[in-house]
Design an enzyme around this catalytic site. Structure first.
Site, PDB file in Angstrom:
ATOM      1  CB  VAL A 178     -17.391  -4.205   2.486  1.00  0.00           C
ATOM      2  CG1 VAL A 178     -18.522  -3.292   3.428  1.00  0.00           C
ATOM      3  CG2 VAL A 178     -16.527  -5.417   3.340  1.00  0.00           C
ATOM      4  N   GLY A 232      -4.571  -3.621   0.975  1.00  0.00           N
ATOM      5  CA  GLY A 232      -3.557  -3.005   0.353  1.00  0.00           C
ATOM      6  C   GLY A 232      -2.460  -2.533   1.451  1.00  0.00           C
ATOM      7  CG  PHE A 233       1.300  -0.329   0.065  1.00  0.00           C
ATOM      8  CD1 PHE A 233       2.159  -1.141   0.292  1.00  0.00           C
ATOM      9  CD2 PHE A 233       1.007   0.069  -1.147  1.00  0.00           C
ATOM     10  CE1 PHE A 233       2.770  -1.430  -0.643  1.00  0.00           C
ATOM     11  CE2 PHE A 233       1.661  -0.260  -2.296  1.00  0.00           C
ATOM     12  CZ  PHE A 233       2.577  -1.269  -2.023  1.00  0.00           C
ATOM     13  CB  ALA A 236       3.206   2.845  -1.633  1.00  0.00           C
ATOM     14  CG  ASP A 267      -4.762   5.634  -2.533  1.00  0.00           C
ATOM     15  OD1 ASP A 267      -3.824   6.283  -2.031  1.00  0.00           O
ATOM     16  OD2 ASP A 267      -4.556   4.856  -3.652  1.00  0.00           O
ATOM     17  N   GLY A 316     -10.090  -4.051   2.947  1.00  0.00           N
ATOM     18  CA  GLY A 316      -9.137  -3.777   2.175  1.00  0.00           C
ATOM     19  C   GLY A 316      -7.382  -4.456   2.372  1.00  0.00           C
ATOM     20  CD  GLU A 327       6.421   4.836 -12.769  1.00  0.00           C
ATOM     21  OE1 GLU A 327       7.016   5.066 -11.892  1.00  0.00           O
ATOM     22  OE2 GLU A 327       5.409   4.146 -12.663  1.00  0.00           O
TER      23      GLU A 327
END
Length: 425
Positions: free
Chosen positions: A79, A12-13, A315, A299, A10, A170
């Site tokens: 994966v 991501g952050f 995040a 997450d 992964g 948003e």
């Protein structure tokens, strides 16, 4: 000392920040695997969906982010499963062994057993999904312009957002502002400002992670933009004609899903305990029970704070977890600590912020609670600072400045492409 093989799943952050902490670490060979070649700044993804930013403004190639670290390799792939007993990953490009494994695959949308709704109500987690939502929103106005049937125009210009969290709020605010300020000047047959935006929330308030007064302000701010906020209503059906909310059917050609997430299914292959959302229950050091060499962060992890409360899927949590695990492994490989002497992860809560629209936002940090213009300016600053790279910060700042002065949205492109979320990391 033999070189330790560290695999990160992964980009991501969580994964990126773990990789950076392991960059140039002695006796560490790092491989980061992701099914996409880019790291995505997901908090601003809604702006791509609402034509405010271009995808390249909020995404960076993983290889370029990590190319200065000689000990890190990047692999584009998926994966399929993990064998924690044999310490290997089964991937589409073969078997990959590891000494340490960091699983940071994130989460996807949860339609609560009604996966067929995804065709009619896309969620917002990836760039393809963002461009698909942008296409649907813009095409709704184009379709309304092409018909003289007033009922059809009304259906095309009705937008339903399902979910009252930050993403739903948003998006609802952005659609309302775009219709009333930007698109109003673009169409001749229809009045885009007459678009109807409905936000459906099953709970008794929106932005429930914020204190009550800020949640109340957010609802009032949305309503001042013309958004209809429906609380305590549950969606029972979605189809090509609209949404059934309780006993009422709302005719709407554009529906967007922002009402729940579930963990990446790769977590189940670890054999560890999972919660109702499929997140992996982790130990205080973010490893899984019985396997101190396997860490789950971001997450995908069901982690808790020092008081035993679940950590949110934000995040800042993922970034801090990535830093923690990267430093921990580095120290362990260097012989400075052992698995039994690890200090538990402690999340430093720096607060949270959500924007509703132009000069409308809410911010909370400890006892500090801000709303309105000052919170909105704080939101702008925080997101500029968190973006990766000078180029992205510069162009996002220019786009926002131009939009603020002119009300224009320069990325109003209708692009058709595959958008559904499928597979695992």
């Amino acid at each position: 000392m033999a070189e330790k093989k560290i695999v990160i799943v992964g980009g991501g952050f969580a994964g990126i920040n773990a990789a950076k902490k392991l960059g140039r670490a002695r006796d560490c060979s790092v491989t980061i695997i992701d099914r996409r070649n880019h790291h995505l700044f997901q908090p601003l993804l809604y702006q791509v969906a609402m034509a405010g930013l271009d995808p390249s403004d909020i995404a960076s190639p993983i290889r370029s982010m990590l190319n200065r670290y000689d000990n890190i390799s990047t692999l584009l792939g998926t994966v399929e499963s993990v064998d924690v007993d044999c310490r290997v990953l089964q991937t589409e490009v073969g078997v990959i062994p590891y000494d340490y494994l960091i699983v940071a695959c994130g989460a996807t949308h949860d339609y609560f057993g009604r996966d067929e709704w995804e065709d009619f109500a896309p969620g917002l987690k990836t760039i393809p999904q963002a461009t698909e939502i942008r296409r649907r929103v813009l095409m709704a106005f184009e379709s309304a312009e092409r018909t003289n049937d007033l009922d059809e125009q009304k259906r095309f210009m009705t937008f339903v957002l399902v979910g009252g969290g930050p993403t739903g709020v948003e998006l609802a605010g952005a659609i309302a502002e775009m219709a009333r300020n930007t698109l109003k000047r673009d169409f001749k047959t229809i009045d885009a400002s007459h678009a109807k935006v409905i936000l459906v929330q099953s709970g008794d308030r929106i932005l429930k992670q914020f204190p009550g007064p800020l949640s109340k302000y957010s609802k009032e701010a949305l309503e001042s933009l013309g958004v209809e906020v429906r609380l305590g209503d549950r969606v029972t059906d979605i189809n090509g004609e609209g949404v059934r909310v309780g006993e009422q059917f709302i005719h709407a050609r554009t529906v967007i899903w922002a009402a729940g997430v579930k963990a990446n299914p790769i977590g189940k292959s670890l054999g560890a305990e999972t919660d109702r959302a499929g997140r992996v229950v982790v130990q205080p050091d973010l490893s899984i029970d019985g396997h101190p060499e396997v860490f789950v962060i971001g997450d995908l992890a069901a982690a808790k704070d020092k008081d035993g409360n679940p950590l949110p899927g934000l995040a800042p949590v993922a970034i801090q977890q990535g830093h923690y695990v990267g430093k921990l492994i580095r120290a362990e490989v260097a012989g400075k600590i052992t698995p039994t002497s690890r200090r538990p992860f402690r999340y430093l809560d720096k607060g949270q912020v959500a924007t509703i629209g132009r000069r409308r936002a809410v911010m909370q940090s400890g006892r500090m609670r801000l709303k309105g213009t000052i919170a909105w300016l704080g939101w702008l600053l925080i997101h500029i600072l968190y973006l990766n790279g000078f180029r992205n910060r510069f162009f996002v700042f220019l786009s926002w400045a131009w939009s603020y002065v002119t009300f224009a949205r320069g990325a109003r492109l209708i692009v058709a492409k595959a958008w559904k979320n499928s597979g695992t990391e």
